[in-house]
Design a protein around this motif. Structure first.
Motif, PDB file in Angstrom:
ATOM      1  N   LYS A  98      -6.000   9.053   1.651  1.00  0.00           N
ATOM      2  CA  LYS A  98      -5.593   8.418   2.894  1.00  0.00           C
ATOM      3  C   LYS A  98      -5.984   6.952   3.012  1.00  0.00           C
ATOM      4  CE  LYS A  98      -3.701  12.198   4.241  1.00  0.00           C
ATOM      5  NZ  LYS A  98      -2.224  12.313   4.212  1.00  0.00           N
ATOM      6  N   ASN A  99      -6.677   6.419   2.022  1.00  0.00           N
ATOM      7  CA  ASN A  99      -7.035   5.005   2.055  1.00  0.00           C
ATOM      8  C   ASN A  99      -7.486   4.563   0.671  1.00  0.00           C
ATOM      9  OD1 ASN A  99      -9.941   5.681   1.877  1.00  0.00           O
ATOM     10  ND2 ASN A  99      -9.671   6.345   4.009  1.00  0.00           N
ATOM     11  N   SER A 100      -7.641   3.237   0.521  1.00  0.00           N
ATOM     12  CA  SER A 100      -8.036   2.674  -0.773  1.00  0.00           C
ATOM     13  C   SER A 100      -9.452   3.073  -1.157  1.00  0.00           C
ATOM     14  CB  SER A 100      -7.917   1.150  -0.724  1.00  0.00           C
ATOM     15  OG  SER A 100      -6.590   0.749  -0.508  1.00  0.00           O
ATOM     16  N   ALA A 101     -10.312   3.281  -0.163  1.00  0.00           N
ATOM     17  CA  ALA A 101     -11.695   3.664  -0.450  1.00  0.00           C
ATOM     18  C   ALA A 101     -11.753   4.988  -1.209  1.00  0.00           C
ATOM     19  CB  ALA A 101     -12.492   3.756   0.852  1.00  0.00           C
ATOM     20  N   GLN A 102     -10.868   5.920  -0.867  1.00  0.00           N
ATOM     21  CA  GLN A 102     -10.854   7.201  -1.568  1.00  0.00           C
ATOM     22  C   GLN A 102     -10.399   7.031  -3.025  1.00  0.00           C
ATOM     23  OE1 GLN A 102      -8.374   9.490   1.213  1.00  0.00           O
ATOM     24  NE2 GLN A 102     -10.168  10.756   1.667  1.00  0.00           N
ATOM     25  N   ILE A 103      -9.437   6.148  -3.250  1.00  0.00           N
ATOM     26  CA  ILE A 103      -9.010   5.869  -4.620  1.00  0.00           C
ATOM     27  C   ILE A 103     -10.167   5.276  -5.415  1.00  0.00           C
ATOM     28  CG2 ILE A 103      -7.410   4.548  -6.057  1.00  0.00           C
ATOM     29  CD1 ILE A 103      -5.423   4.576  -3.756  1.00  0.00           C
ATOM     30  N   LEU A 104     -10.864   4.335  -4.805  1.00  0.00           N
ATOM     31  CA  LEU A 104     -11.987   3.674  -5.470  1.00  0.00           C
ATOM     32  C   LEU A 104     -13.080   4.679  -5.805  1.00  0.00           C
ATOM     33  CD1 LEU A 104     -13.428   1.074  -6.379  1.00  0.00           C
ATOM     34  CD2 LEU A 104     -14.239   0.812  -4.027  1.00  0.00           C
ATOM     35  N   THR A 105     -13.417   5.551  -4.872  1.00  0.00           N
ATOM     36  CA  THR A 105     -14.469   6.544  -5.094  1.00  0.00           C
ATOM     37  C   THR A 105     -14.123   7.466  -6.249  1.00  0.00           C
ATOM     38  OG1 THR A 105     -15.126   6.498  -2.762  1.00  0.00           O
ATOM     39  CG2 THR A 105     -15.754   8.446  -4.024  1.00  0.00           C
ATOM     40  N   ALA A 106     -12.843   7.829  -6.355  1.00  0.00           N
ATOM     41  CA  ALA A 106     -12.425   8.781  -7.385  1.00  0.00           C
ATOM     42  C   ALA A 106     -12.364   8.160  -8.776  1.00  0.00           C
ATOM     43  CB  ALA A 106     -11.062   9.369  -7.012  1.00  0.00           C
ATOM     44  N   PHE A 107     -12.025   6.873  -8.872  1.00  0.00           N
ATOM     45  CA  PHE A 107     -11.737   6.303 -10.193  1.00  0.00           C
ATOM     46  C   PHE A 107     -12.483   5.000 -10.496  1.00  0.00           C
ATOM     47  CE2 PHE A 107      -7.785   8.260  -8.467  1.00  0.00           C
ATOM     48  CZ  PHE A 107      -7.820   9.419  -9.236  1.00  0.00           C
TER      49      PHE A 107
ATOM     50  N   VAL B 282       0.852  -1.192   0.000  1.00  0.00           N
ATOM     51  CA  VAL B 282       0.000   0.000   0.000  1.00  0.00           C
ATOM     52  C   VAL B 282       0.884   1.237   0.000  1.00  0.00           C
ATOM     53  CG1 VAL B 282      -1.877  -1.185   1.182  1.00  0.00           C
ATOM     54  CG2 VAL B 282      -0.154   0.048   2.523  1.00  0.00           C
ATOM     55  N   PRO B 283       0.336   2.377  -0.420  1.00  0.00           N
ATOM     56  CA  PRO B 283       1.121   3.621  -0.403  1.00  0.00           C
ATOM     57  C   PRO B 283       1.431   4.062   1.028  1.00  0.00           C
ATOM     58  CG  PRO B 283      -0.805   3.809  -1.841  1.00  0.00           C
ATOM     59  CD  PRO B 283      -0.991   2.556  -1.047  1.00  0.00           C
ATOM     60  N   ASP B 284       2.279   5.050   1.111  1.00  0.00           N
ATOM     61  CA  ASP B 284       2.529   5.718   2.391  1.00  0.00           C
ATOM     62  C   ASP B 284       1.420   6.743   2.582  1.00  0.00           C
ATOM     63  OD1 ASP B 284       3.409   7.237   4.533  1.00  0.00           O
ATOM     64  OD2 ASP B 284       5.512   7.183   3.939  1.00  0.00           O
ATOM     65  N   TRP B 285       0.378   6.323   3.274  1.00  0.00           N
ATOM     66  CA  TRP B 285      -0.807   7.179   3.419  1.00  0.00           C
ATOM     67  C   TRP B 285      -0.476   8.486   4.133  1.00  0.00           C
ATOM     68  CZ3 TRP B 285      -3.979   5.369   0.099  1.00  0.00           C
ATOM     69  CH2 TRP B 285      -4.226   3.996  -0.029  1.00  0.00           C
ATOM     70  N   GLY B 286       0.518   8.458   5.008  1.00  0.00           N
ATOM     71  CA  GLY B 286       0.843   9.643   5.789  1.00  0.00           C
ATOM     72  C   GLY B 286       1.304  10.817   4.950  1.00  0.00           C
ATOM     73  N   ILE B 287       1.919  10.553   3.799  1.00  0.00           N
ATOM     74  CA  ILE B 287       2.393  11.640   2.939  1.00  0.00           C
ATOM     75  C   ILE B 287       1.600  11.714   1.631  1.00  0.00           C
ATOM     76  CG2 ILE B 287       4.730  11.625   3.915  1.00  0.00           C
ATOM     77  CD1 ILE B 287       5.653  10.007   1.505  1.00  0.00           C
ATOM     78  N   SER B 288       0.496  10.969   1.551  1.00  0.00           N
ATOM     79  CA  SER B 288      -0.332  10.941   0.345  1.00  0.00           C
ATOM     80  C   SER B 288      -1.546  11.853   0.498  1.00  0.00           C
ATOM     81  CB  SER B 288      -0.805   9.508   0.053  1.00  0.00           C
ATOM     82  OG  SER B 288       0.281   8.644  -0.209  1.00  0.00           O
ATOM     83  N   LYS B 289      -2.021  12.347  -0.629  1.00  0.00           N
ATOM     84  CA  LYS B 289      -3.232  13.179  -0.639  1.00  0.00           C
ATOM     85  C   LYS B 289      -4.445  12.344  -0.257  1.00  0.00           C
ATOM     86  CE  LYS B 289      -5.801  16.342  -3.678  1.00  0.00           C
ATOM     87  NZ  LYS B 289      -5.799  16.988  -5.017  1.00  0.00           N
TER      88      LYS B 289
END
Length: 392
Positions: free
Chosen positions: A235-244, A226-233
């Protein structure tokens, strides 16, 4: 770095087949004219991991320049050179590297391999040298001697272990020490004199042992991370899913491949920031842009954890009078990847990332990745090929 040609890939494969660790660099016309090359992320990482030099602790200015012994590899000669590692006083002090004599050794945009052995940096012109002839030909040469020395050191423990396994195989079927799925591994470790414990360290002098009643099948997936959520815009996979994401049957999914070469149908693309040491995923949506980040050091560590040196040992299972016996027959030997190649292969689009995210009808989000995968024709550019041995 420019795209590596098929011919250059074949030459790189000859080195990785021999367990040679190296990094790649491409001199530009301006760089050769000014006697200067950027120490790119892969170069900096290689030098740090090999404990040659750490640019992050080097101060700027000529007084802090580091000089190291080096050699430029010619067909039948090693040209003495000096490597300069420094950070100029100007601007941000971006790391620089240079080798004396390089102007006569390389042309602009040649692909050069840098490797270290016994405290000396060696430069190999991948583009110009006939590496196949030097390594496979009958004529002895200094480069062949160097590569054979590196290979001998890297395989000494494996040869020792292989001899022990052949001795065990010569014993024929041996009785299992317990009645369990783990018996095939426990029995072998006992025969090798390895104490059974819960340590996560490799089993035999840095080599992991994996024993099976049937043969293991290779996979193309390198690892999940998984990405480094602490330095990412995001903060979780759910946000990626919602966007794309998109609807598929009863689920809302994002199943796609992302690379550094082209944007996919979701508008996603990867990019490497060598200055920050980061892999970044970017969207073409103006309101999103860069949205998740992986640290390259973290990815390198994950790669090594997942794919360190391993003996995959296949045993025939024989049951007589209700008692199981094992005859250890074959070994597949895989070695850790050439870590410095990871970034290069990402930039070349030969290592890609797969998102496997979905939200079911109950609203639960699950993530099977992100999975970092390597294209089949690039396996030998990252890994020395696995060696297969018959024990009897």
């Amino acid at each position: 770095m420019r795209l590596i040609t098929d011919v250059e890939q074949a030459k790189i494969k000859l080195l990785t087949e021999r367990s040679v660790e190296f990094t790649l660099i491409e001199p530009t016309a301006t760089g050769l004219q000014k006697s200067i090359m950027d120490a790119t992320g892969p170069v900096r990482m290689y030098l740090k991991e090999k404990q040659v030099h750490d640019f992050t602790v080097q101060h700027q200015g000529p007084n802090n320049k580091i000089l190291l012994e080096a050699r430029l590899v010619e067909p039948f000669n090693l040209i003495k050179s000096i490597s300069s590692l420094y950070r100029p006083q100007t601007k941000k002090g971006d790391p620089r590297i240079w080798f004396t004599g390089l102007k006569k050794y390389a042309e602009p945009h040649d692909i050069l391999a840098i490797l270290t052995y016994n405290g000396i940096l060696y430069v190999v012109n991948i583009t110009q040298l006939d590496i196949y002839q030097l390594l496979e030909g009958s004529i002895e040469n200094p480069f062949k001697d160097l590569i054979e020395s590196i290979n001998r050191e890297s395989t000494a423990t494996a040869k020792e272990l292989l001899d022990l396994l052949r001795n065990i195989a010569a014993m024929g079927p041996v009785p299992a020490l317990l009645d369990a799925d783990t018996a095939v591994g426990r029995t072998l470790e006992t025969l090798l004199g390895i104490n059974i414990n819960s340590s996560r360290n490799p089993d035999y002098k840095g080599i992991e042992l994996k024993s099976f009643r049937d043969e293991r099948k290779n996979r193309k997936t390198l690892f999940a991370q998984v990405p480094d959520w602490g330095i990412s815009k995001f903060k979780n996979s759910a946000q990626i899913l919602t966007a794309f994401g998109y609807d598929r049957g009863d689920d809302f999914k994002l199943y796609c491949t992302v690379s550094t070469i082209i944007r996919n149908s979701q508008g996603l693309k990867l990019k490497i920031d060598n200055n920050l040491g980061q892999l970044i995923e970017n969207s073409d949506k103006d309101n999103v842009g860069d949205f998740v980040v992986w640290g390259l050091e973290m990815l390198h560590k994950r790669l090594l954890e997942k794919h360190n040196e391993t003996f995959w040992i296949s045993a025939n299972s024989i049951v007589e009078d209700g008692k199981e016996y094992f005859h250890y027959k074959k070994v597949e030997h895989t070695r850790k990847p050439i870590v410095s190649q990871f970034d290069v292969l990402m930039e070349q689009g030969l290592i890609t990332l797969d998102h496997l995210i979905k939200r079911n009808s109950k609203g639960r989000v699950s993530e099977k990745g992100p999975l970092f995968k390597i294209k089949p024709n690039a396996l030998n550019l990252l890994f020395p090929p696995s060696a297969l041995y018959d024990l009897c």
